[in-house]
Design a protein around this motif. Structure first.
Motif, PDB file in Angstrom:
ATOM      1  N   ALA A  58       0.834  -1.207   0.000  1.00 26.32           N
ATOM      2  CA  ALA A  58       0.000   0.000   0.000  1.00 26.32           C
ATOM      3  C   ALA A  58       0.867   1.254   0.000  1.00 26.32           C
ATOM      4  N   LEU A  59       1.919   1.234   0.798  1.00 30.25           N
ATOM      5  CA  LEU A  59       2.829   2.376   0.847  1.00 30.25           C
ATOM      6  C   LEU A  59       3.533   2.565  -0.492  1.00 30.25           C
ATOM      7  N   GLN A  60       3.978   1.464  -1.064  1.00 30.12           N
ATOM      8  CA  GLN A  60       4.639   1.510  -2.362  1.00 30.12           C
ATOM      9  C   GLN A  60       3.708   2.061  -3.435  1.00 30.12           C
ATOM     10  N   LYS A  61       2.431   1.687  -3.373  1.00 26.64           N
ATOM     11  CA  LYS A  61       1.459   2.175  -4.354  1.00 26.64           C
ATOM     12  C   LYS A  61       1.281   3.675  -4.254  1.00 26.64           C
ATOM     13  N   LEU A  62       1.136   4.183  -3.015  1.00 29.34           N
ATOM     14  CA  LEU A  62       0.969   5.633  -2.833  1.00 29.34           C
ATOM     15  C   LEU A  62       2.197   6.396  -3.304  1.00 29.34           C
ATOM     16  N   LEU A  63       3.371   5.949  -2.873  1.00 29.72           N
ATOM     17  CA  LEU A  63       4.600   6.630  -3.271  1.00 29.72           C
ATOM     18  C   LEU A  63       4.879   6.454  -4.756  1.00 29.72           C
ATOM     19  N   GLY A  64       4.452   5.331  -5.320  1.00 30.78           N
ATOM     20  CA  GLY A  64       4.615   5.126  -6.756  1.00 30.78           C
ATOM     21  C   GLY A  64       3.763   6.088  -7.554  1.00 30.78           C
ATOM     22  N   ASP A  65       2.532   6.315  -7.089  1.00 31.38           N
ATOM     23  CA  ASP A  65       1.669   7.282  -7.769  1.00 31.38           C
ATOM     24  C   ASP A  65       2.281   8.679  -7.692  1.00 31.38           C
ATOM     25  N   HIS A  66       2.860   8.991  -6.557  1.00 31.38           N
ATOM     26  CA  HIS A  66       3.515  10.296  -6.412  1.00 31.38           C
ATOM     27  C   HIS A  66       4.681  10.424  -7.383  1.00 31.38           C
ATOM     28  N   GLN A  67       5.510   9.405  -7.474  1.00 29.31           N
ATOM     29  CA  GLN A  67       6.665   9.461  -8.370  1.00 29.31           C
ATOM     30  C   GLN A  67       6.231   9.484  -9.832  1.00 29.31           C
ATOM     31  N   ASP A  68       5.187   8.735 -10.173  1.00 25.84           N
ATOM     32  CA  ASP A  68       4.674   8.773 -11.547  1.00 25.84           C
ATOM     33  C   ASP A  68       4.203  10.177 -11.895  1.00 25.84           C
ATOM     34  N   GLY A  69       3.669  10.877 -10.901  1.00 23.07           N
ATOM     35  CA  GLY A  69       3.253  12.255 -11.127  1.00 23.07           C
ATOM     36  C   GLY A  69       4.427  13.185 -11.371  1.00 23.07           C
ATOM     37  N   VAL A  70       5.527  12.937 -10.664  1.00 22.26           N
ATOM     38  CA  VAL A  70       6.744  13.740 -10.889  1.00 22.26           C
ATOM     39  C   VAL A  70       7.215  13.573 -12.330  1.00 22.26           C
ATOM     40  N   VAL A  71       7.263  12.324 -12.785  1.00 19.62           N
ATOM     41  CA  VAL A  71       7.705  12.041 -14.149  1.00 19.62           C
ATOM     42  C   VAL A  71       6.714  12.625 -15.158  1.00 19.62           C
ATOM     43  N   ALA A  72       5.413  12.516 -14.853  1.00 21.04           N
ATOM     44  CA  ALA A  72       4.394  13.048 -15.764  1.00 21.04           C
ATOM     45  C   ALA A  72       4.526  14.559 -15.915  1.00 21.04           C
ATOM     46  N   ARG A  73       4.813  15.262 -14.838  1.00 15.44           N
ATOM     47  CA  ARG A  73       4.948  16.727 -14.926  1.00 15.44           C
ATOM     48  C   ARG A  73       6.127  17.112 -15.822  1.00 15.44           C
ATOM     49  N   GLU A  74       7.210  16.350 -15.717  1.00 17.46           N
ATOM     50  CA  GLU A  74       8.361  16.624 -16.590  1.00 17.46           C
ATOM     51  C   GLU A  74       7.984  16.390 -18.055  1.00 17.46           C
ATOM     52  N   ALA A  75       7.238  15.310 -18.304  1.00 21.33           N
ATOM     53  CA  ALA A  75       6.821  15.012 -19.676  1.00 21.33           C
ATOM     54  C   ALA A  75       5.855  16.068 -20.199  1.00 21.33           C
ATOM     55  N   LEU A  76       4.926  16.519 -19.369  1.00 23.57           N
ATOM     56  CA  LEU A  76       3.952  17.522 -19.796  1.00 23.57           C
ATOM     57  C   LEU A  76       4.620  18.844 -20.144  1.00 23.57           C
ATOM     58  N   ARG A  77       5.642  19.189 -19.391  1.00 27.38           N
ATOM     59  CA  ARG A  77       6.377  20.419 -19.716  1.00 27.38           C
ATOM     60  C   ARG A  77       7.066  20.279 -21.070  1.00 27.38           C
ATOM     61  N   GLU A  78       7.654  19.101 -21.311  1.00 33.41           N
ATOM     62  CA  GLU A  78       8.323  18.850 -22.593  1.00 33.41           C
ATOM     63  C   GLU A  78       7.332  18.912 -23.756  1.00 33.41           C
ATOM     64  N   ILE A  79       6.149  18.300 -23.575  1.00 32.25           N
ATOM     65  CA  ILE A  79       5.137  18.323 -24.637  1.00 32.25           C
ATOM     66  C   ILE A  79       4.645  19.740 -24.873  1.00 32.25           C
ATOM     67  N   ALA A  80       4.469  20.503 -23.793  1.00 32.51           N
ATOM     68  CA  ALA A  80       4.009  21.885 -23.927  1.00 32.51           C
ATOM     69  C   ALA A  80       5.001  22.719 -24.722  1.00 32.51           C
ATOM     70  N   VAL A  81       6.286  22.508 -24.470  1.00 32.21           N
ATOM     71  CA  VAL A  81       7.321  23.239 -25.214  1.00 32.21           C
ATOM     72  C   VAL A  81       7.257  22.875 -26.696  1.00 32.21           C
TER      73      VAL A  81
END
Length: 497
Positions: free
Chosen positions: A432-455
Motif C-alpha cells: 500500500a505504501l509503495q502504491k501511494l509513493l509510486g503514484d507520487h513518483q509517476d506524477g513527478v515524471v508526468a509533470r516533466e513530460a507535460l512540460r516537454e510536450i508543452a514546449v
C-alpha cells in the motif's frame, strides 16, 4: 511463420488391467467415435546437457500426423503452449530464438526419438461437436545420445478441444480413476523417455526451509526461474512480460542486499550490479508504457471544451518518437553476450551459493532481523522526506522511500514461509505504501513530460493551455498523496504489530 496453440491435457498409465470405461456416462459426452490409428515419428531436440528438458520445455520435429516443428512451453500443470513452425530439416530460427535464455548459445541436437502408434477416439457432444480427444499411445523410445538406450510403454492421453471447458477433463478424470486408470507418473513422453533410456535432466532442488540460508536460496531460485519464464514471454511479445521480468530482477537484487548476513556480498555484488543494469534496460519500455497510459487517461478526463489544439495528435507523435525501435533494442539486449553471461553467473551462484555462518541459523530469527532492518530504513526515509519542504528535494526523498518500501516488501515476501501472518501483513502494508509513493513518483515524471510536450506544442504554434492544465492537476494529485502519507504510514504495522 510460427503459430501457437494452448494445449490442456491429462496423461494416464495404460496398464494391462486398466480399461477405458464408457465415457458417454460423463455429463455432456453424447458419443465416443473411434477415428482410427495414426503412426507418429518425432525427434526431440535439446542441448547436450538437456537444458530444455530441465525446464520442462520440449522441442520436436514430427512427421506423420500434425507434422512440423513443435515447441512446448509449460504454463501450468497439464497446460502448455505449443508453438508450431512448418516442417523443415533444421531447427527453425524463430523457435530457437524463443529459448535462447535456456540454451545460452549451445547447439540444439537430436536427443530422443519417439515412435508412437496412436489409437484416437473423439468425445462428442449432442451436436457432434468435439469436446476432447482420447488417445492410447504405444510408444517406442530411442535415446540418440550416450549409450542409446530404448524403452517401450503404453499411455492414455485426454486432450481438451480448443475452447473447451476444463471441467470436462475433471469429469473424465473421475470416471477413469473409478475404472482403475491411474495418472501417469511422468509429466510428458519425453520426460519418461529420458528417465528410462539414460541420464535424465538435472532435477530442480527441493525447497529447504529448515535454515535461514535454505529460505533465501529457495526464494532466489524461484525468482531465477521467473526471470527465464518471462524472458520467453517477452520474446513472444506477451503483455506485461517486460514488467514481470523486471520485477524478478528487482526481487533478486533485493534479496542479495537484505541478506548479506546469509550470502557473501563479494560474490553477490557483481551479479547484483548486472541485475541492476538489466532492470534499467527493461524499465525503459515499462516506464514508457506507464507514462503513456497515465497521460492518455488524464487527457481523456479533460472536458472537450478545454482540449485546445490537436492535443491527441501531439501526444501520439510524442509517444511514437519515444517508442521507435524499443522492442528491437530490447531483443538485441536479450540476445547479447552480457545478458547471457549474467544468466550463467546467476546459475553458478545458485549452484554453489556463497553461504556465510548466519545461513545455518534458525530462519525465524535471522529473517525477522533482516525484515526489521529493512522496515527501519523505510521509516528513516519517510521521516526525512516529510521534514523537507515541498519541491524537488522532497520528491527525490519520497522516491527513495518508495524504493526502500519495495525492498522491505520483498524481504517480507521471502520471510512469509518462516514468519507467517506477521510477514504477510507487512507485505500488505508495504505494498500500500509503495502504491501511494509510486503514484507520487509517476506524477513527478508526468509533470516533466507535460512540460516537454508543452514546449513542443508551443514551438509548433499550437496552444499549450491543455498541457499546462494537466500539469496543474498532477501537482494537485501529488499534494494529495503527500497529505495521505503520514496517516498511511501510521497505520503500517511491523512484524510485532
Amino acid at each position: 511463420m510460427a503459430d501457437t496453440k494452448r494445449e490442456i491435457e491429462r496423461k494416464y498409465e495404460a496398464t494391462t488391467d486398466a480399461r477405458v470405461p464408457d465415457l458417454t456416462r460423463v455429463r455432456g459426452v453424447s458419443r465416443v467415435v473411434d477415428t482410427g490409428t495414426a503412426d507418429l515419428d518425432a525427434v526431440y531436440y535439446d542441448t547436450p546437457g538437456l537444458r530444455l528438458a530441465a525446464h520442462s520445455v520440449t522441442l520436436r520435429r514430427r512427421t506423420g500426423g500434425d507434422a512440423g516443428w513443435h515447441l512446448k512451453l509449460p504454463v501450468a500443470p497439464g497446460v502448455r503452449d505449443e508453438v508450431h513452425a512448418p516442417l523443415d530439416d533444421h531447427v527453425p530460427p524463430a523457435l530457437a530464438a524463443l529459448v535462447r535464455a535456456l540454451t545460452r548459445g549451445e547447439d540444439l541436437v537430436p536427443a530422443v526419438r519417439l515412435r508412437s502408434s496412436r489409437d484416437v477416439r473423439h468425445l462428442l457432444d449432442d451436436g457432434g461437436g468435439l469436446l476432447a480427444e482420447l488417445s492410447t499411445d504405444t510408444v517406442h523410445a530411442e535415446r540418440l545420445t550416450g549409450d542409446g538406450g530404448t524403452a517401450r510403454w503404453t499411455e492414455i492421453e485426454v486432450e481438451l478441444a480448443d475452447g473447451g471447458d476444463p471441467a470436462l477433463l475433471d469429469a473424465v478424470d473421475k470416471r477413469l480413476r473409478k475404472a482403475g486408470v491411474r495418472p501417469a507418473a511422468a509429466p510428458s513422453k519425453l520426460a519418461r523417455a529420458l528417465e528410462e533410456t539414460g541420464t535424465p535432466p538435472p532435477a530442480a532442488r527441493p525447497a529447504e526451509h529448515d535454515t535461514a540460508g535454505g529460505h533465501v536460496l529457495a526464494y532466489l531460485r524461484e525468482q531465477a526461474d521467473a526471470l527465464l519464464t518471462h524472458d520467453i514471454g517477452l520474446r513472444r511479445d506477451h503483455p506485461d512480460s517486460v514488467h514481470r521480468m523486471r520485477v524478478a530482477t528487482r526481487r533478486l537484487r533485493s534479496a542479495f542486499r537484505s541478506h548479506r548476513k546469509v550470502l557473501d556480498r563479494e560474490a553477490t555484488d557483481p551479479v547484483a550490479a548486472e541485475l541492476k543494469w538489466l532492470a534499467a534496460e527493461l524499465g525503459v519500455d515499462r516506464d514508457r508504457e506507464v507514462l503513456d497510459e497515465r497521460l492518455r487517461e488524464a487527457l481523456d478526463a479533460v472536458p472537450r471544451t478545454l482540449r485546445l489544439g490537436p492535443v491527441h495528435a501531439r501526444l501520439d507523435r510524442w509517444s511514437a518518437a519515444r517508442r521507435a525501435g524499443s522492442r528491437d533494442r530490447l531483443l538485441e539486449i536479450l540476445d547479447g553476450d552480457r545478458y547471457l553471461s549474467l544468466l550463467d553467473a546467476l546459475d553458478a551462484l545458485l549452484a554453489g551459493p556463497p553461504l556465510r555462518p548466519a545461513a545455518a541459523k534458525s530462519p525465524r530469527k535471522a529473517l525477522a532481523k533482516a525484515v526489521a532492518k529493512d522496515q527501519a530504513r523505510v521509516a528513516a526515509r519517510i521521516r526525512h522526506a516529510l521534514a523537507l519542504d515541498p519541491g524537488h528535494d522532497r520528491d527525490t526523498a519520497l522516491h527513495e522511500a518508495r524504493k526502500a518500501a519495495k525492498r522491505a516488501r520483498y524481504a517480507a515476501e521471502l520471510a512469509v514461509p518462516a514468519l507467517g501472518g506477521p510477514a504477510r501483513r507487512l507485505v500488505k502494508d508495504m505494498k500500500a505504501l509503495q502504491k501511494l509513493l509510486g503514484d507520487h513518483q509517476d506524477g513527478v515524471v508526468a509533470r516533466e513530460a507535460l512540460r516537454e510536450i508543452a514546449v513542443q506544442a508551443n514551438g509548433a504554434g499550437e496552444s499549450s493551455f491543455t498541457w499546462g492544465l494537466l500539469h496543474a492537476r498532477e501537482e494537485a494529485r501529488a499534494a494529495d498523496r503527500e497529505r495521505e502519507l503520514p496517516g498511511l504510514w501510521a497505520e503500517a504495522r511491523g512484524l510485532d504489530g
